[in-house]
Design a protein around this motif. Structure first.
Motif, short mmCIF file in Angstrom:
data_model
loop_
_atom_site.label_atom_id
_atom_site.label_comp_id
_atom_site.label_asym_id
_atom_site.label_seq_id
_atom_site.Cartn_x
_atom_site.Cartn_y
_atom_site.Cartn_z
N ASP A 117 0.81 -1.23 0.00
CA ASP A 117 0.00 0.00 0.00
C ASP A 117 0.84 1.27 0.00
N LEU A 118 2.17 1.14 0.01
CA LEU A 118 3.02 2.34 -0.07
C LEU A 118 2.75 3.09 -1.37
N VAL A 119 2.75 4.42 -1.30
CA VAL A 119 2.60 5.22 -2.52
C VAL A 119 3.82 6.13 -2.67
N LEU A 120 3.98 6.64 -3.86
CA LEU A 120 5.10 7.55 -4.14
C LEU A 120 5.04 8.75 -3.20
N ASP A 121 6.17 9.15 -2.66
CA ASP A 121 6.33 10.30 -1.75
C ASP A 121 5.87 10.02 -0.33
#
Length: 778
Positions: A117-121
């Motif tokens: 579930d990690l997203v960019l930034d």
């Protein structure tokens, strides 16, 4: 992303926007086959393809009853698929439970989310022990990173704001906030290995030898089949249909079609059994390796002890009050902010730190064995192992330190300097202030577990970064027999000294991560099969090097990532159960594999012999189906799944051949003898075939009798039922199995041949065990 209080991370709206744009790390790949891959690998195998071709030949000549062997092949394939899918689902479910989580800042609050579930930034919160699951850039804090799983280099690399952290590496010391720079396939680790997980080739004798057996049979089966068919059709003048059927029978006999399936099923069942006991097996063949382990390296913390500590006392070494000592400890712990059992025990003092302004910090690392902080008002304070802080000056306080260590205390030195700390370097004017006495809590069942391994002849090595006297004392309390045989690893200056110590000592203290790795390597060089347990970042390199690595679920992300077995309840007491399950699997597989090899060796030898014999090949596929069913197929699965805790001795292939060779050679000599006798008595091909089936089935049942020993009620029922099934099939299903009624001349030949077969089996068994296997080295 910023407010007046510092870094707050992405807002919920920003996360949702990135998810909409597809800027998400993606589904975390779990290293098990998909259902499609399982079906494909069980369905499309060299043996299945070969069996399908042979079935096509039987169909072509219209001998439909001889297709019964395909029922066994189809059943085997279905059983293999079902069991492997069940094991896959279990592993996947447990891996999700044990999978590392990403710690992120969102909307100013810390959250634990799945790595996928990690997203960019995103802003990740990283501390010692965490594995870095996406490429990122440090935005706040300092840390030291171990990139061994990516680069192979064991040295910690210092990172500060603006530096890049690579996915697949892990935090060795310190803590930081880092902004996610790459996601999914763009990550460094993904570009190299398609995964941030370290993979190593299983150390499996069974897998190695089964692959060799398949290769050898695969190379020999086609030329033997072509030569036999040519002989049957052109030299013996058999009709085309009969030549095809007899050639197919010879080739079917050579194929140990159930052996690969049996191995997969037995190991899959072991995985399911261990899952019920809170053990996640990430590699099927690690069950085999652990069953063969003769040396077990234990990390003290989290294995023998519970992994938690308590502070017992403060012993001043100079004119310093307890309040001043507690102020220094509170300030240092607050500044460094480590999250490990030692730091947590010191935080339990629950003392507010003094309002000193921190100028620099050095986080604890296993290599340094100390942490420190510099303050503008008071200078620098350092806490850790006295030998590493004071070096030569430690001799002045060694006696008092060893006094407390001998009582089982973990002794930390609090030292002070007026000078600031360098980049991981100690100032020259360091001076001791006080000793901090801590104690470990020993696990309740540690003694019982150590006694089990000692009784099983497993050599136990306790390896720790703590003072060797302390470790030895704890090991003694835990029940380690040779606990007094310890060494201080700081005295081991070369790899040669480590190699000598690895064999000579049982307890190792003050061990650095590199020395742990060297100890495992040294033991393996002594032809030991080494298992390693651990839960911290300092164990990762040794875990990776060991033959079988076991991690605690409560341990660091990095230790779980490289380990083949994860104890989900973090209880070392589960180890005997895992070893026993491995022994059950391997001992039973050896026993059952011998039944398959009897048939394969016998069939290969007589197929070659009948290329040169003038008479026809005496078997049909349907007859081998009967013999295989009662002497191999059903018995092998019953025997392979029963309890068996016997210690494993010798090599897999030697043990299997020792059991298989007498039966195979007896069968071959029986058929050769039958061919010569039949040439004089003018038996018909059908009569020869019937006698060949009876003699071969009888010898197969003798082999089963030997394999079933020692007999119990279950074994007796198995042997009796298989013998009865064989006899009833020959009496009531003669047309189906292409046998004819016995005549008096046939009986007069069969009775002495069965007696000779029994004598031959005994003689060959004696010869194999006493002569051949002694030369091989069983």
């Amino acid at each position: 992303m910023m407010d007046e209080n510092g870094i707050s991370g992405l807002s919920a709206e920003q996360v949702a926007a990135r998810q909409k744009q597809g800027l998400v790390n993606g589904t975390e790949e779990i290293k098990t086959k998909t259902v499609g891959q399982i079906i494909h690998t069980n369905l499309i195998t060299p043996f299945n393809i070969l069996n399908a071709i042979l079935a096509g030949l039987i169909l072509m000549v219209g001998s439909y009853k001889n297709l019964l062997f395909m029922g066994v092949i189809i059943s085997n394939t279905l059983i293999g698929i079902v069991q492997e899918i069940k094991a896959k689902k279990t592993i996947d479910r447990l891996k999700l439970i044990a999978a590392p989580k990403a710690h992120v800042l969102r909307d100013g609050a810390k959250q634990d989310i799945p790595v996928s579930d990690l997203v960019l930034d995103d802003i990740m919160v990283l501390a010692s022990g965490n594995q870095i699951c996406a490429d990122c850039i440090v935005v706040q804090g300092e840390c030291e990173v171990n990139e061994a799983l990516i680069t192979g280099e064991a040295d910690l690399v210092a990172k500060k704001a603006g530096d890049r952290l690579l996915s697949g590496s892990f935090i060795g010391s310190g803590s930081c906030l880092a902004k996610v720079e790459h996601i999914g396939a763009e990550n460094y680790a993904s570009k190299i290995t398609q995964s941030a997980k370290y993979l190593k080739k299983p150390n499996s004798e069974i897998m190695t030898w089964i692959n060799k057996i398949i290769k050898y049979i695969g190379f020999s089966i086609i030329p033997i089949g072509l030569l036999l068919f040519y002989k049957q059709l052109y030299l013996s003048g058999q009709p085309f249909n009969r030549a095809v059927v007899s050639t197919v029978a010879a080739l079917i006999g050579m194929i140990p079609e159930g052996l690969v399936l049996l191995t997969s099923v037995v190991l899959a069942v072991s995985v399911l059994r261990l899952a019920h006991h809170k053990a996640l097996v990430q590699d099927l063949y690690s069950i085999e390796t652990l069953a063969r382990v003769d040396t077990l390296c234990l990390d003290k913390t989290g294995t023998i002890t519970e992994g938690t500590m308590q502070m017992d006392a403060i012993v001043p070494l100079c004119d310093i009050s307890r309040q001043e000592t507690e102020d220094a400890v509170a300030a240092l712990v607050n500044a460094v902010n480590d999250d490990n059992p030692t730091a947590n025990a010191l935080k339990a003092l629950d003392r507010n730190p003094p309002p000193w302004k921190c100028a620099a910090t050095v986080a604890f690392s296993s290599a340094r064995k100390w942490s420190g902080a510099s303050f503008h008002e008071t200078g620098s304070f350092v806490l850790g192992a006295g030998e590493f802080i004071l070096k030569e000056g430690f001799e002045k306080i060694r006696q008092v330190v060893e006094k407390y260590s001998s009582q089982g205390q973990r002794v930390l030195l609090l030292a002070h300097s007026e000078s600031p700390l360098g980049k991981g370097d100690l100032p020259a004017d360091i001076s001791p202030l006080a000793l901090i006495l801590l104690s470990d809590k020993i696990r309740k069942n540690a003694k019982k577990t150590l006694e089990y391994f000692s009784a099983q002849g497993v050599d136990i090595k306790v390896i720790s970064g703590d003072n060797p006297v302390t470790v030895a004392n704890i090991a003694k309390k835990a029940g380690l027999r040779d606990a007094g045989n310890y060494v201080d690893a700081t005295t081991l200056k070369s790899y040669e000294e480590i190699k000598t110590a690895a064999v000579s000592f049982s307890v190792f203290g003050r061990v650095t991560p590199q020395q742990k790795l060297d100890l495992v390597k040294a033991l393996k060089e002594q032809n030991r099969t080494v298992a390693m347990t651990g839960d911290g970042v300092n164990d990762v390199l040794a875990l990776k090097e060991s033959d079988c690595s076991i991690a605690m679920a409560s341990g660091s992300d990095a230790s779980k990532t490289v380990s083949q077995v994860v104890l989900l309840d973090s209880d070392f007491a589960s180890m005997p159960r895992i070893v026993n399950e491995g022994r059950r699997s391997i001992n039973n597989l050896q026993r059952s594999a011998s039944l398959f090899l009897v048939k394969a060796m016998f069939s290969a030898i007589i197929a070659v012999l009948f290329i040169f014999f003038t008479c026809d090949y005496p078997f049909q596929p349907i007859q081998f189906t009967l013999i295989n069913a009662v002497t191999i197929g059903y018995p092998s699965f019953i025997l392979a799944l029963e309890p068996n805790r016997e210690r494993i001795h010798g090599k897999f292939i030697v043990n299997v051949i020792k059991k298989a060779l007498p039966g195979a050679l007896t069968m071959v000599l029986n058929i050769v003898l039958l061919v010569f006798i039949s040439g004089y008595l003018n038996f018909t091909p059908e009569q020869i075939s019937t006698m060949a089936v009876i003699i071969t089935g009888y010898t197969g049942l003798m082999t089963l009798f030997k394999v079933c020993m020692p007999f119990n009620l279950k074994h007796a029922a198995l042997f009796s039922s298989m013998s009865a099934a064989f006899i009833l099939a020959l009496i009531f299903f003669k047309p189906l199995f292409a046998v004819v009624g016995l005549t008096l001349p046939m009986v007069l030949v069969l009775v002495p041949m069965l007696i000779v077969a029994t004598s031959l089996m005994t003689a060959i068994l004696h010869m194999v065990e006493k002569v051949i296997m002694k030369k091989i080295g069983s």
